[in-house]
Every structure is written in C-alpha cells, then in structure tokens.
Design an enzyme around this catalytic site. Structure first.
Site, PDB file in Angstrom:
ATOM      1  N   CYS A  27       0.769  -1.295  -0.057  1.00 28.01           N
ATOM      2  CA  CYS A  27      -0.082  -0.081   0.032  1.00 28.01           C
ATOM      3  C   CYS A  27       0.865   1.287   0.063  1.00 28.01           C
ATOM      4  O   CYS A  27       1.809   1.190   0.575  1.00 28.01           O
ATOM      5  CB  CYS A  27      -0.920   0.108   1.318  1.00 28.01           C
ATOM      6  SG  CYS A  27      -2.289  -1.092   1.147  1.00 28.01           S
ATOM      7  N   GLN A  28       0.527   2.313  -0.817  1.00 27.85           N
ATOM      8  CA  GLN A  28       1.102   3.607  -0.846  1.00 27.85           C
ATOM      9  C   GLN A  28       1.167   4.125   0.804  1.00 27.85           C
ATOM     10  O   GLN A  28       1.965   4.798   1.040  1.00 27.85           O
ATOM     11  CB  GLN A  28       0.610   4.155  -1.813  1.00 27.85           C
ATOM     12  CG  GLN A  28       0.909   5.506  -2.265  1.00 27.85           C
ATOM     13  CD  GLN A  28       0.440   6.427  -3.252  1.00 27.85           C
ATOM     14  OE1 GLN A  28      -0.569   5.915  -3.810  1.00 27.85           O
ATOM     15  NE2 GLN A  28       0.635   7.559  -3.586  1.00 27.85           N
TER      16      GLN A  28
END
Length: 140
Positions: free
Chosen positions: A51-52
């Site tokens: 996930c960013q």
C-alpha cells in the site's frame, strides 16, 4: 448477513451516486465510521505491504468468526479498508477464503483508483484472506 448480501448492499449504495466525486465522498464517510484499531496494534507487523499509504489491520476470532479492525493515514485508503472490513468482518474464515470480490468491479472502484492504490486494494484483500486462512487452520 452473508458476505454476498453485504456486497450486494454496497453495490446498491454506490449505484445511488451519479459521479465519482460523490462516491469518493461516501468512501471518506465510510472511513470515518471504521471500527478503529487499538493503538497497541498499530505496529509494523500489522501494516499491509504493497500500500502507498500506511494501513494497519488487526484480526481477532470470536465464536468462530473473524473481527477486523483497521486504520490508515490516508482518507481514501481508510474508506477502502472500511468497505473491505464491512464485507469480511464477523464472518467465518472459510467464507472469507472462498468469497469473491467482484463487487469491487461492479462499483467501478479499481478503475477509479491510481495504479498504486489499486495495488494496495489487492494487497488489502490478500491480507484479510491470509488472516482467514490462518484462523481456518486453527479450526481444522
């Protein structure tokens, strides 16, 4: 409610909105209603890889059903995990493992996310299913 029924309910809710700005606003609202993870679970081992943004997920099993809590440092991501937790929390591990997630395509979520957020969405689903596999193993 079954996973399928919850997914259908979410598809219905998203179909009420005319455009994606309204849908994003709705996702942000869902994120605000997320059952928050306890601070003690906001640790590196609970961060979803891929996930960013930072997304923490914790799972507990009660009465052979998994309860998920989560949090994120980004409002859209918090909305995404809120939707997934709504679908999978309070469900039996075996049902989570075999559940499909085509409701995400039905609401058009993946196509309206940046590539990095779409990858994060896949990582979130994968992590929730990994928890289910681990708990199912305990039941078997």
């Amino acid at each position: 409610m079954t996973i399928q029924e919850i997914q259908e309910e979410i598809v219905d809710e998203f179909s009420m909105f005319d455009d994606w700005m309204q849908r994003y606003e709705y996702m942000i609202e869902l994120g605000k209603s997320l059952p928050l993870i306890e601070e003690k679970y906001k640790i590196d081992t609970n961060i979803i890889k891929g996930c960013q943004s930072k997304v923490w997920v914790h799972a507990d099993m009660k009465d052979n059903k998994i309860e998920f809590t989560a949090d994120s440092d980004a409002i859209i991501t918090k909305g995404i995990i809120a939707i997934l937790i709504r679908v999978f929390s309070e469900q039996h591990p075996a049902d989570i493992i075999k559940a499909n997630t085509d409701f995400i395509d039905k609401i058009g979520l993946k196509e309206h996310l940046s590539p990095t957020r779409a990858n994060g969405l896949v990582s979130m689903i994968k992590q929730l299913k990994m928890y289910a596999i681990a708990y199912q193993t305990q039941l078997d």
